[in-house]
Design a protein around this motif. Structure first.
Motif, PDB file in Angstrom:
ATOM      1  N   PRO A  82      20.388  63.878   4.845  1.00 58.43           N
ATOM      2  CA  PRO A  82      20.924  64.929   3.969  1.00 58.43           C
ATOM      3  C   PRO A  82      20.661  64.624   2.491  1.00 58.43           C
ATOM      4  CG  PRO A  82      22.520  64.365   5.661  1.00 58.43           C
ATOM      5  CD  PRO A  82      21.416  63.347   5.749  1.00 58.43           C
ATOM      6  N   GLY A  83      20.484  65.677   1.716  1.00 59.47           N
ATOM      7  CA  GLY A  83      20.141  65.563   0.308  1.00 59.47           C
ATOM      8  C   GLY A  83      21.098  64.719  -0.507  1.00 59.47           C
ATOM      9  N   LYS A  84      22.391  64.754  -0.176  1.00 53.73           N
ATOM     10  CA  LYS A  84      23.351  63.999  -0.983  1.00 53.73           C
ATOM     11  C   LYS A  84      23.168  62.486  -0.850  1.00 53.73           C
ATOM     12  CE  LYS A  84      27.154  64.113   2.381  1.00 53.73           C
ATOM     13  NZ  LYS A  84      28.516  64.573   2.603  1.00 53.73           N
ATOM     14  N   TYR A  85      22.434  62.043   0.176  1.00 58.46           N
ATOM     15  CA  TYR A  85      22.185  60.616   0.359  1.00 58.46           C
ATOM     16  C   TYR A  85      20.823  60.173  -0.174  1.00 58.46           C
ATOM     17  CZ  TYR A  85      26.196  60.976   3.436  1.00 58.46           C
ATOM     18  OH  TYR A  85      27.438  61.216   3.946  1.00 58.46           O
ATOM     19  N   MET A  86      20.080  61.101  -0.751  1.00 61.15           N
ATOM     20  CA  MET A  86      18.760  60.780  -1.289  1.00 61.15           C
ATOM     21  C   MET A  86      18.920  60.285  -2.723  1.00 61.15           C
ATOM     22  SD  MET A  86      16.825  61.366   1.258  1.00 61.15           S
ATOM     23  CE  MET A  86      15.255  61.136   0.509  1.00 61.15           C
ATOM     24  N   PRO A  87      18.443  59.066  -3.010  1.00 56.95           N
ATOM     25  CA  PRO A  87      18.595  58.533  -4.369  1.00 56.95           C
ATOM     26  C   PRO A  87      17.677  59.245  -5.355  1.00 56.95           C
ATOM     27  CG  PRO A  87      17.266  57.048  -3.047  1.00 56.95           C
ATOM     28  CD  PRO A  87      17.751  58.150  -2.124  1.00 56.95           C
ATOM     29  N   GLN A  88      18.152  59.435  -6.574  1.00 54.64           N
ATOM     30  CA  GLN A  88      17.345  59.987  -7.664  1.00 54.64           C
ATOM     31  C   GLN A  88      17.078  58.852  -8.646  1.00 54.64           C
ATOM     32  OE1 GLN A  88      15.845  62.909  -8.163  1.00 54.64           O
ATOM     33  NE2 GLN A  88      16.477  63.473  -6.107  1.00 54.64           N
ATOM     34  N   LEU A  89      15.935  58.231  -8.530  1.00 55.02           N
ATOM     35  CA  LEU A  89      15.606  57.088  -9.374  1.00 55.02           C
ATOM     36  C   LEU A  89      15.303  57.512 -10.808  1.00 55.02           C
ATOM     37  CD1 LEU A  89      13.270  55.314  -6.797  1.00 55.02           C
ATOM     38  CD2 LEU A  89      15.700  54.874  -7.215  1.00 55.02           C
ATOM     39  N   PHE A  90      14.456  58.523 -10.949  1.00 55.33           N
ATOM     40  CA  PHE A  90      14.094  59.086 -12.252  1.00 55.33           C
ATOM     41  C   PHE A  90      13.491  60.460 -11.979  1.00 55.33           C
ATOM     42  CE2 PHE A  90      10.699  56.289 -10.797  1.00 55.33           C
ATOM     43  CZ  PHE A  90       9.591  57.124 -10.816  1.00 55.33           C
ATOM     44  N   PRO A  91      13.413  61.317 -12.980  1.00 51.38           N
ATOM     45  CA  PRO A  91      12.855  62.658 -12.751  1.00 51.38           C
ATOM     46  C   PRO A  91      11.422  62.581 -12.196  1.00 51.38           C
ATOM     47  CG  PRO A  91      13.916  62.556 -14.904  1.00 51.38           C
ATOM     48  CD  PRO A  91      13.882  61.155 -14.354  1.00 51.38           C
ATOM     49  N   GLY A  92      11.195  63.286 -11.111  1.00 52.74           N
ATOM     50  CA  GLY A  92       9.882  63.296 -10.479  1.00 52.74           C
ATOM     51  C   GLY A  92       9.637  62.148  -9.514  1.00 52.74           C
ATOM     52  N   LEU A 130      13.482  60.027   7.970  1.00 53.72           N
ATOM     53  CA  LEU A 130      13.734  60.091   6.529  1.00 53.72           C
ATOM     54  C   LEU A 130      13.997  61.532   6.086  1.00 53.72           C
ATOM     55  CD1 LEU A 130      11.047  57.585   5.224  1.00 53.72           C
ATOM     56  CD2 LEU A 130      13.530  57.258   5.223  1.00 53.72           C
ATOM     57  N   SER A 131      13.273  62.461   6.670  1.00 47.77           N
ATOM     58  CA  SER A 131      13.446  63.873   6.316  1.00 47.77           C
ATOM     59  C   SER A 131      14.761  64.439   6.845  1.00 47.77           C
ATOM     60  CB  SER A 131      12.290  64.707   6.875  1.00 47.77           C
ATOM     61  OG  SER A 131      11.105  64.348   6.236  1.00 47.77           O
ATOM     62  N   ALA A 132      15.323  63.796   7.838  1.00 48.83           N
ATOM     63  CA  ALA A 132      16.591  64.251   8.396  1.00 48.83           C
ATOM     64  C   ALA A 132      17.788  63.761   7.582  1.00 48.83           C
ATOM     65  CB  ALA A 132      16.717  63.783   9.849  1.00 48.83           C
ATOM     66  N   TYR A 151       5.058  56.002  13.019  1.00 44.30           N
ATOM     67  CA  TYR A 151       5.203  56.305  11.599  1.00 44.30           C
ATOM     68  C   TYR A 151       5.644  57.755  11.396  1.00 44.30           C
ATOM     69  CZ  TYR A 151       4.556  55.611   6.629  1.00 44.30           C
ATOM     70  OH  TYR A 151       4.786  55.491   5.291  1.00 44.30           O
ATOM     71  N   ALA A 152       5.123  58.664  12.206  1.00 46.25           N
ATOM     72  CA  ALA A 152       5.548  60.066  12.121  1.00 46.25           C
ATOM     73  C   ALA A 152       7.040  60.178  12.435  1.00 46.25           C
ATOM     74  CB  ALA A 152       4.732  60.925  13.080  1.00 46.25           C
ATOM     75  N   PHE A 153       7.512  59.377  13.367  1.00 43.55           N
ATOM     76  CA  PHE A 153       8.938  59.381  13.703  1.00 43.55           C
ATOM     77  C   PHE A 153       9.772  58.861  12.531  1.00 43.55           C
ATOM     78  CE2 PHE A 153      12.717  57.449  15.769  1.00 43.55           C
ATOM     79  CZ  PHE A 153      13.275  58.616  16.255  1.00 43.55           C
ATOM     80  N   VAL A 154       9.293  57.843  11.846  1.00 47.68           N
ATOM     81  CA  VAL A 154       9.990  57.319  10.663  1.00 47.68           C
ATOM     82  C   VAL A 154      10.079  58.401   9.587  1.00 47.68           C
ATOM     83  CG1 VAL A 154       9.822  55.665   8.746  1.00 47.68           C
ATOM     84  CG2 VAL A 154       9.468  54.896  11.098  1.00 47.68           C
ATOM     85  N   ILE A 155       8.971  59.109   9.353  1.00 43.26           N
ATOM     86  CA  ILE A 155       8.985  60.199   8.377  1.00 43.26           C
ATOM     87  C   ILE A 155       9.994  61.266   8.788  1.00 43.26           C
ATOM     88  CG2 ILE A 155       7.635  62.120   7.422  1.00 43.26           C
ATOM     89  CD1 ILE A 155       5.194  60.257   7.494  1.00 43.26           C
TER      90      ILE A 155
END
Length: 120
Positions: free
Chosen positions: A27-37, A23-25, A16-20
């Protein structure tokens, strides 16, 4: 020396630590923004099972008795991992270090750890 059953108790934590980490690796441009916060909610959701797995590993995979010591150790280790995860994000394009993320990681881990205690 740890027994095979004790070592196997830590395997889900490591995976699970490896999965985290993966996910942290991302890049920001591929991170979805569902709603503020939404990212804060996702941090909570991501670390809730980590808390469950960590306290389980301390109970089944160490000589720490089920109770306050296992709870405190699991939370302490997860806070350290969360901190290292935020430092890791300093090196990922479009990601940044954020103390508030560590807070929500910790809250999720505490909730997961207490849930494990409650279920037992």
């Amino acid at each position: 020396m740890l027994k095979k059953e004790q070592l196997l108790a830590w395997l889900p934590v490591v995976l699970y630590a490896f999965v985290i980490f993966l996910l942290s690796a991302t890049p920001g441009k591929y991170m979805p923004q569902l709603f503020p916060g939404a990212d804060k909610l996702l941090h909570f959701i991501e670390y809730f099972p980590f808390g469950l797995l960590m306290i389980r590993a301390f109970v089944k995979g160490s000589n720490i008795a089920f109770g306050r010591d296992a709870l405190l150790m699991s939370i302490f280790v997860i806070i350290l991992y969360s901190l290292s995860d935020e430092i890791h994000q300093l090196f990922v394009p479009g990601r940044q270090f954020n103390l508030v993320d560590i807070f929500f990681d910790t809250v999720g881990a505490v909730a997961g750890s207490y849930s494990y205690r409650w279920l037992k």
